[in-house]
Scaffold this active site. Sequence first.
Site, PDB file in Angstrom:
ATOM      1  N   ASP A 189      -0.138   0.778  15.744  1.00 28.25           N
ATOM      2  CA  ASP A 189       0.554  -0.453  15.346  1.00 28.25           C
ATOM      3  C   ASP A 189       0.918  -1.324  16.549  1.00 28.25           C
ATOM      4  O   ASP A 189       1.322  -2.477  16.383  1.00 28.25           O
ATOM      5  CB  ASP A 189       1.818  -0.124  14.538  1.00 28.25           C
TER       6      ASP A 189
ATOM      7  N   ASP B  53      -7.611  -2.528   3.343  1.00 25.83           N
ATOM      8  CA  ASP B  53      -6.914  -3.760   3.699  1.00 25.83           C
ATOM      9  C   ASP B  53      -7.448  -4.303   5.009  1.00 25.83           C
ATOM     10  O   ASP B  53      -8.499  -3.857   5.486  1.00 25.83           O
ATOM     11  CB  ASP B  53      -5.390  -3.558   3.714  1.00 25.83           C
TER      12      ASP B  53
ATOM     13  N   ARG C 107       0.812  -1.195   0.000  1.00 22.70           N
ATOM     14  CA  ARG C 107       0.000   0.000   0.000  1.00 22.70           C
ATOM     15  C   ARG C 107       0.860   1.266   0.000  1.00 22.70           C
ATOM     16  O   ARG C 107       0.512   2.278  -0.601  1.00 22.70           O
ATOM     17  CB  ARG C 107      -0.852  -0.064   1.271  1.00 22.70           C
TER      18      ARG C 107
HETATM   19  N1  EPU Z   1      -6.962   8.606   6.051  1.00 24.27           N
HETATM   20  C1  EPU Z   1      -7.992   9.124   5.338  1.00 24.27           C
HETATM   21  N2  EPU Z   1      -7.695   9.871   4.239  1.00 24.27           N
HETATM   22  C2  EPU Z   1      -6.420  10.098   3.847  1.00 24.27           C
HETATM   23  C3  EPU Z   1      -5.358   9.543   4.578  1.00 24.27           C
HETATM   24  C4  EPU Z   1      -5.668   8.792   5.700  1.00 24.27           C
HETATM   25  O1  EPU Z   1      -9.166   8.949   5.668  1.00 24.27           O
HETATM   26  O2  EPU Z   1      -6.217  10.789   2.834  1.00 24.27           O
HETATM   27  C5  EPU Z   1      -7.280   7.807   7.252  1.00 24.27           C
HETATM   28  C6  EPU Z   1      -6.905   6.341   7.050  1.00 24.27           C
HETATM   29  O3  EPU Z   1      -7.932   5.650   6.393  1.00 24.27           O
HETATM   30  C7  EPU Z   1      -6.677   5.893   8.468  1.00 24.27           C
HETATM   31  C8  EPU Z   1      -6.125   7.145   9.162  1.00 24.27           C
HETATM   32  O4  EPU Z   1      -6.480   8.243   8.335  1.00 24.27           O
HETATM   33  O5  EPU Z   1      -7.911   5.553   9.040  1.00 24.27           O
HETATM   34  C9  EPU Z   1      -4.623   7.118   9.390  1.00 24.27           C
HETATM   35  O6  EPU Z   1      -3.964   6.970   8.173  1.00 24.27           O
HETATM   36  P1  EPU Z   1      -2.463   7.459   7.933  1.00 24.27           P
HETATM   37  O7  EPU Z   1      -2.430   8.133   6.612  1.00 24.27           O
HETATM   38  O8  EPU Z   1      -1.961   8.213   9.118  1.00 24.27           O
HETATM   39  O9  EPU Z   1      -1.701   6.079   7.865  1.00 24.27           O
HETATM   40  P2  EPU Z   1      -0.836   5.499   6.672  1.00 24.27           P
HETATM   41  O10 EPU Z   1       0.136   6.510   6.209  1.00 24.27           O
HETATM   42  O11 EPU Z   1      -1.714   4.849   5.686  1.00 24.27           O
HETATM   43  C10 EPU Z   1       1.082   4.678   8.249  1.00 24.27           C
HETATM   44  C11 EPU Z   1       1.778   3.386   8.503  1.00 24.27           C
HETATM   45  C12 EPU Z   1       0.872   2.442   9.258  1.00 24.27           C
HETATM   46  C13 EPU Z   1       0.487   3.114  10.564  1.00 24.27           C
HETATM   47  C14 EPU Z   1      -0.173   4.461  10.281  1.00 24.27           C
HETATM   48  C15 EPU Z   1      -0.536   5.241  11.526  1.00 24.27           C
HETATM   49  C16 EPU Z   1       3.226   3.178   6.605  1.00 24.27           C
HETATM   50  C17 EPU Z   1       3.595   2.439   5.383  1.00 24.27           C
HETATM   51  N3  EPU Z   1       2.151   2.766   7.240  1.00 24.27           N
HETATM   52  O12 EPU Z   1      -0.054   4.353   7.448  1.00 24.27           O
HETATM   53  O13 EPU Z   1       1.637   1.281   9.547  1.00 24.27           O
HETATM   54  O14 EPU Z   1      -0.410   2.294  11.262  1.00 24.27           O
HETATM   55  O15 EPU Z   1       0.711   5.274   9.491  1.00 24.27           O
HETATM   56  O16 EPU Z   1       0.563   5.437  12.301  1.00 24.27           O
HETATM   57  O17 EPU Z   1       3.907   4.107   7.015  1.00 24.27           O
HETATM   58  C18 EPU Z   1       2.098  -1.015   9.739  1.00 24.27           C
HETATM   59  O18 EPU Z   1       3.299  -0.731   9.701  1.00 24.27           O
HETATM   60  O19 EPU Z   1       1.704  -2.187  10.032  1.00 24.27           O
HETATM   61  C19 EPU Z   1       1.107   0.015   9.457  1.00 24.27           C
HETATM   62  C20 EPU Z   1      -0.159  -0.246   9.191  1.00 24.27           C
END
Ligand code: EPU
Length: 478
Positions: A357, A168, A144
């Site tokens: 996480d 996911d 992702r």
């Molecule tokens: N969200 C929206 N709209 C957006 C962006 C996010 O609604 O445009 C929502 C998401 O659906 C979610 C929340 O905001 O419900 C948080 O999303 P965020 O963008 O902060 O997370 P991410 O960037 O998709 C990263 C990590 C995750 C970790 C989260 C929160 C990576 C690759 N992934 O995800 O890590 O849980 O930040 O800290 O950096 C993992 O490593 O297992 C993992 C899931």
Amino acid sequence: MTHSLRIPDLPIPVRPGALRPGGVGPGHAGDPAVNDVDVIRVRGDARLAGTVHVVGAKNSALKLMAAALLAPGRSVITNVPRITDIAIMGEVLRRLGCGIRFDADDPVDPMVAHGGVARSRSVVIDVPEQPGTEADYDLVRRLRASICVLGPLLARLGYVRVAHPGGDAIGSRGLDMHISGLTRMGAEISGEHGFVIASAPHGLHGAEIMLDFPSVGATENLVMAAVLARGASVIDNAAREPEIVDICTMLNQMGARISGAGTSTLHIAGVPGLRPVRHATVGDRIVAGTWAFGAAMTRGDVTVTGVEPGFLEVALDKLVSAGGLVETRGDAFRVRMDDRPKAVDVVTLPYPGFATDLLPMAIGLAAVSDGASLITENIFDGRFMFANEMMRLGADIKTDGHHAVVRGRERLSGAPVRATDIRAGAGLIIAGLCAEGVTEVSHVHHVDRGYPDFAADLRALGVEVEPGTAPEEPDLTI
Ligand code: EPU
């Protein structure tokens, strides 16, 4: 039939056999095969004791690799964890025309001195003057985080097509903040045939952007776009995670002008071009936190090195409330728990709050604690999906929306369970250590995506890890 973890069409070696007990010897290094057994078995009534070193953070290294796209030439990122997700990101960049080489890390992972296989790599990325503009679904569905090439490619080339990653196992995972932020910077964005298509034929311009929520991914994409935009940008309500600070540090070393990293307001003055860089990835606070909770749950004594303990302040404080002894020193900390943990409530929040996480580990701790815990998840709408697997181990969990009430039991009961995502998988394995008998966790390729050598670390901490074989699949053709 055994499950295969091969990733077809990936020419680079991914972490070989990380979770296959006995599969992590020098003979396997560089072997393009991953696991041929997708199951791990741990014996319960275990106690984690010893020292474990944590290498660079997956969630930083992936974005640092994408950030390299911003400058033509050779960038080198060190302390990159040797995990499947990094291999996939390497392939994303390769298909964009970059040269990718995984070298021995410098400095070498200290666990090597104790007879282990290096869990980190240096990644050498040769970025062409004109990278490709498309990241296809084949790779984006597996990783992702591939969406983080959107910002840098749009900023450099004025056009990009990235497959929409979809949701996911932990939630719906929107992209609206990525899209609205880039639109404010002058991009035109549409969605067609499962792709996000962004164009800015005359380049991006600076903008003032207020995020609805401090999204990690949106903050990263917008920063990577803003560094090459014309004029100044302000990103308000920005994410403050250590991984955001890491990427901003790297971008500034490349010649970007970002201030405020680690606070909610980022100021970015656009520059016409960036230069390649050599940068070391920040340590993985989630892996470190996993071992911290593992020590507490198993009434163990674990020292974790390689991560600034301040990144885990709230999590370590919870362990102190649960009755643990926590000592911190430099980039190391020690967690010791002598008695049964006391129940504590946990609320996940964006950094510096308790990390989502680590939610499966918080549920695992609650499941064996004395008393009832209220666990609240505020980031992902599907994060409690794995609770059903934890219940198969005898955990007493009741979920309602984004809350879970967990009533602790003296001991869990070993059973076959299934990992549904990276963190759930790690949480189930650790919970299995607190169970009576053997726990067999299947679909452990999820864990390989985020933990460089979980089985070897478990063994180093005194756990019996046995080979497991996935059960025969019945022939269900009709
Ligand atoms: N969200 C929206 N709209 C957006 C962006 C996010 O609604 O445009 C929502 C998401 O659906 C979610 C929340 O905001 O419900 C948080 O999303 P965020 O963008 O902060 O997370 P991410 O960037 O998709 C990263 C990590 C995750 C970790 C989260 C929160 C990576 C690759 N992934 O995800 O890590 O849980 O930040 O800290 O950096 C993992 O490593 O297992 C993992 C899931």
